[in-house]
Motif scaffolding. Structure first.
Motif, PDB file in Angstrom:
ATOM      1  N   ASP A 124       0.825  -1.205   0.000  1.00  0.00           N
ATOM      2  CA  ASP A 124       0.000   0.000   0.000  1.00  0.00           C
ATOM      3  C   ASP A 124       0.858   1.253   0.000  1.00  0.00           C
ATOM      4  OD1 ASP A 124      -2.241  -1.587   0.039  1.00  0.00           O
ATOM      5  OD2 ASP A 124      -2.625  -1.323   2.175  1.00  0.00           O
ATOM      6  N   ASN A 125       2.085   1.116   0.475  1.00  0.00           N
ATOM      7  CA  ASN A 125       2.985   2.266   0.508  1.00  0.00           C
ATOM      8  C   ASN A 125       3.367   2.728  -0.898  1.00  0.00           C
ATOM      9  OD1 ASN A 125       3.161   2.573   3.360  1.00  0.00           O
ATOM     10  ND2 ASN A 125       4.355   0.702   3.374  1.00  0.00           N
TER      11      ASN A 125
ATOM     12  N   ALA B  75       3.257   6.521  -2.071  1.00  0.00           N
ATOM     13  CA  ALA B  75       4.366   7.190  -2.747  1.00  0.00           C
ATOM     14  C   ALA B  75       3.894   7.831  -4.048  1.00  0.00           C
ATOM     15  CB  ALA B  75       5.493   6.197  -3.021  1.00  0.00           C
ATOM     16  N   TYR B  76       3.038   7.138  -4.794  1.00  0.00           N
ATOM     17  CA  TYR B  76       2.507   7.698  -6.034  1.00  0.00           C
ATOM     18  C   TYR B  76       1.720   8.975  -5.759  1.00  0.00           C
ATOM     19  CZ  TYR B  76      -0.195   8.362 -10.231  1.00  0.00           C
ATOM     20  OH  TYR B  76      -0.771   8.922 -11.340  1.00  0.00           O
ATOM     21  N   GLU B  77       0.879   8.948  -4.740  1.00  0.00           N
ATOM     22  CA  GLU B  77       0.095  10.128  -4.392  1.00  0.00           C
ATOM     23  C   GLU B  77       0.986  11.300  -3.988  1.00  0.00           C
ATOM     24  OE1 GLU B  77      -3.151  10.724  -4.727  1.00  0.00           O
ATOM     25  OE2 GLU B  77      -3.336   8.757  -5.659  1.00  0.00           O
TER      26      GLU B  77
ATOM     27  N   THR C 267       1.222  14.879  -5.845  1.00  0.00           N
ATOM     28  CA  THR C 267       1.055  16.158  -5.143  1.00  0.00           C
ATOM     29  C   THR C 267       2.219  17.096  -5.451  1.00  0.00           C
ATOM     30  OG1 THR C 267      -0.186  15.075  -3.389  1.00  0.00           O
ATOM     31  CG2 THR C 267       0.751  17.231  -2.876  1.00  0.00           C
ATOM     32  N   PHE C 268       3.434  16.555  -5.440  1.00  0.00           N
ATOM     33  CA  PHE C 268       4.601  17.392  -5.761  1.00  0.00           C
ATOM     34  C   PHE C 268       4.525  17.929  -7.190  1.00  0.00           C
ATOM     35  CE2 PHE C 268       7.345  15.195  -2.399  1.00  0.00           C
ATOM     36  CZ  PHE C 268       7.135  16.224  -1.503  1.00  0.00           C
ATOM     37  N   SER C 269       4.075  17.103  -8.130  1.00  0.00           N
ATOM     38  CA  SER C 269       3.985  17.578  -9.515  1.00  0.00           C
ATOM     39  C   SER C 269       2.903  18.643  -9.649  1.00  0.00           C
ATOM     40  CB  SER C 269       3.730  16.422 -10.477  1.00  0.00           C
ATOM     41  OG  SER C 269       2.448  15.885 -10.277  1.00  0.00           O
ATOM     42  N   GLN C 270       1.815  18.541  -8.886  1.00  0.00           N
ATOM     43  CA  GLN C 270       0.780  19.565  -8.895  1.00  0.00           C
ATOM     44  C   GLN C 270       1.316  20.880  -8.354  1.00  0.00           C
ATOM     45  OE1 GLN C 270      -2.402  19.369 -10.079  1.00  0.00           O
ATOM     46  NE2 GLN C 270      -1.779  17.385 -10.885  1.00  0.00           N
TER      47      GLN C 270
END
Length: 124
Positions: free
Chosen positions: A87-88, A92-94, A98-101
């Motif tokens: 699940d990690n 990590a994907y999320e 968020t960083f790319s946003q």
């Protein structure tokens, strides 16, 4: 004399017990009802010297002092036995999303500290 007497472990437990209902209600409000955690998510970062007379930043170790209620909520929400360590990957994907946003001009802050060795001794 009583004002200068040393504190006892029983007094600490009594104080914690007295706060238990309020702490429990707040934690359940955050975890079950999405109550705002912003007021509790405040961390002070201090620098602890590694040597006797530090002369540069390399001679210090940063330590974060988190709110105890925040730590309780973080432990309850992060280390649940029915969750897989995989699940990690989704987490990590999320985070990367968020960083790319943020690069695209979106506002917001995020901090994450993970220690997978404390999560579980088994991997499914």
């Amino acid at each position: 004399m009583a004002l200068t007497a040393a504190y006892k472990e029983e007094e600490i437990f009594e104080a914690l017990k007295d706060m238990g209902k309020e702490v429990s209600q707040y934690c359940l409000g955050v975890l079950n009802n999405g109550m705002d955690l912003e007021l509790m998510n405040v961390t002070n970062i201090i620098l602890i010297p590694k040597i006797l007379n530090p002369t540069s930043m390399e001679n210090f170790r940063p330590i974060s002092l988190c709110n105890v209620i925040y730590k309780v909520i973080a432990k309850m929400s992060a280390f649940m036995s029915e969750r897989l360590i995989s699940d990690n990957i989704l987490l990590a994907y999320e985070i990367l999303h968020t960083f790319s946003q943020k690069r695209n001009g979106r506002k917001g802050l995020m901090a994450l500290k993970m220690d997978m060795s404390k999560a579980y001794d088994r991997v499914e």
